[in-house]
Design a protein around this motif. Structure first.
Motif, PDB file in Angstrom:
ATOM      1  N   GLU A 198       0.823  -1.199   0.000  1.00  0.00           N
ATOM      2  CA  GLU A 198       0.000   0.000   0.000  1.00  0.00           C
ATOM      3  C   GLU A 198       0.864   1.258   0.000  1.00  0.00           C
ATOM      4  O   GLU A 198       0.559   2.239  -0.694  1.00  0.00           O
ATOM      5  CB  GLU A 198      -0.935   0.010   1.210  1.00  0.00           C
ATOM      6  N   SER A 199       1.962   1.237   0.766  1.00  0.00           N
ATOM      7  CA  SER A 199       2.869   2.380   0.768  1.00  0.00           C
ATOM      8  C   SER A 199       3.459   2.602  -0.614  1.00  0.00           C
ATOM      9  O   SER A 199       3.537   3.737  -1.096  1.00  0.00           O
ATOM     10  CB  SER A 199       3.988   2.147   1.790  1.00  0.00           C
ATOM     11  N   MET A 200       3.881   1.520  -1.271  1.00  0.00           N
ATOM     12  CA  MET A 200       4.441   1.628  -2.619  1.00  0.00           C
ATOM     13  C   MET A 200       3.401   2.184  -3.591  1.00  0.00           C
ATOM     14  O   MET A 200       3.712   3.023  -4.447  1.00  0.00           O
ATOM     15  CB  MET A 200       4.926   0.256  -3.085  1.00  0.00           C
ATOM     16  N   ARG A 201       2.162   1.747  -3.456  1.00  0.00           N
ATOM     17  CA  ARG A 201       1.107   2.224  -4.345  1.00  0.00           C
ATOM     18  C   ARG A 201       0.866   3.718  -4.148  1.00  0.00           C
ATOM     19  O   ARG A 201       0.712   4.471  -5.115  1.00  0.00           O
ATOM     20  CB  ARG A 201      -0.186   1.448  -4.088  1.00  0.00           C
ATOM     21  N   VAL A 202       0.839   4.163  -2.895  1.00  0.00           N
ATOM     22  CA  VAL A 202       0.602   5.580  -2.601  1.00  0.00           C
ATOM     23  C   VAL A 202       1.725   6.437  -3.157  1.00  0.00           C
ATOM     24  O   VAL A 202       1.487   7.474  -3.793  1.00  0.00           O
ATOM     25  CB  VAL A 202       0.452   5.788  -1.072  1.00  0.00           C
ATOM     26  N   VAL A 203       2.971   6.016  -2.936  1.00  0.00           N
ATOM     27  CA  VAL A 203       4.119   6.770  -3.448  1.00  0.00           C
ATOM     28  C   VAL A 203       4.099   6.794  -4.969  1.00  0.00           C
ATOM     29  O   VAL A 203       4.353   7.831  -5.598  1.00  0.00           O
ATOM     30  CB  VAL A 203       5.435   6.152  -2.930  1.00  0.00           C
ATOM     31  N   THR A 204       3.774   5.662  -5.591  1.00  0.00           N
ATOM     32  CA  THR A 204       3.714   5.591  -7.048  1.00  0.00           C
ATOM     33  C   THR A 204       2.665   6.553  -7.597  1.00  0.00           C
ATOM     34  O   THR A 204       2.938   7.315  -8.536  1.00  0.00           O
ATOM     35  CB  THR A 204       3.384   4.153  -7.492  1.00  0.00           C
ATOM     36  N   ALA A 205       1.474   6.530  -7.034  1.00  0.00           N
ATOM     37  CA  ALA A 205       0.402   7.400  -7.518  1.00  0.00           C
ATOM     38  C   ALA A 205       0.788   8.871  -7.380  1.00  0.00           C
ATOM     39  O   ALA A 205       0.567   9.669  -8.301  1.00  0.00           O
ATOM     40  CB  ALA A 205      -0.888   7.119  -6.740  1.00  0.00           C
TER      41      ALA A 205
END
Length: 222
Positions: A198-205
């Motif tokens: 989830e952290s990776m997804r948030v940073v990516t977005a």
């Protein structure tokens, strides 16, 4: 080390028959053992003998699935990349290229945790990413793989748009910009404390949202 009479690798799709499920379990166990050893004691310091001992199989079995340690390192990442490429192909035809790429990668991160967990714990996959970034030999391989992946995705985008990828530079330019953001995002995420999907997804977005404005806007301030 030269593998003793290597045999063909099993196909990538998840197996259905009993014999194929057993092969997949063995391969997944080798991946888990390899990544645990690589991240705990170092890639260069880990031998194939230690990996097969952890799973209680022979070297011959290891080389039935992998050409060497390098392939074991990138086994899970290869699966993630394959899922991303499939999602790019599946995006609606009306979406502009960058929108399709953004939606595909975020969609992939929505489902990737479950796919990774079928092979290794997500936390172990995240630690492996940090290992790759901090190991020069693996980082060089990662850069080569990134170039190959960008070429594949550029050809998918060109096909979606009805373009000749070798005559029109736009697919490769768009994918190169997207890939650059993804690499920078990965480095920033890997340097943080929250190693979750989830952290990776948030940073990516967050970083992808800045791509178009950064390319089109005036950076000078008055």
């Amino acid at each position: 080390m030269t593998p003793p009479n290597p045999e063909p690798k099993p196909d990538a799709p998840r197996p259905t028959g009993l014999r194929e499920r057993k092969k997949r379990r063995t391969r997944d166990a080798l991946v888990r053992a390899a990544l645990e050893l690589f991240t705990s004691q170092g890639y260069e310091q880990t031998t194939v003998d230690e990996i097969v001992d952890a799973v209680d199989v022979s070297q011959r079995t290891f080389f039935r699935y992998f050409a060497g340690k390098e392939e074991a390192v990138f086994a899970v990442q290869e699966m993630v990349e394959r899922q991303f490429a499939e999602r790019v192909r599946a995006r609606p035809a009306h979406e502009p290229p960058l929108q399709a790429l953004r939606a595909a990668v975020l969609d992939a991160w929505n489902a990737v945790g479950e796919s990774i967990e079928e092979i290794v714990p997500v936390e172990l996959h995240m630690r492996t990413y940090q290992l790759i970034e901090s190991t020069p030999a693996l980082l060089a391989v990662e850069m080569r793989r990134s170039v190959e992946m960008e070429e594949e995705v550029a050809r998918i985008i060109a096909e979606r748009e009805g373009l000749d990828v070798d005559a029109d530079p736009r697919p490769r330019v768009a994918v190169a910009a997207f890939g650059g953001v993804m690499r920078m995002t990965g480095r920033r995420w890997g340097a943080g404390q929250d190693l979750t999907v989830e952290s990776m997804r948030v940073v990516t977005a967050a970083h992808l949202d800045e791509l178009a404005p950064a390319l089109a806007g005036d950076w000078r301030t008055t």
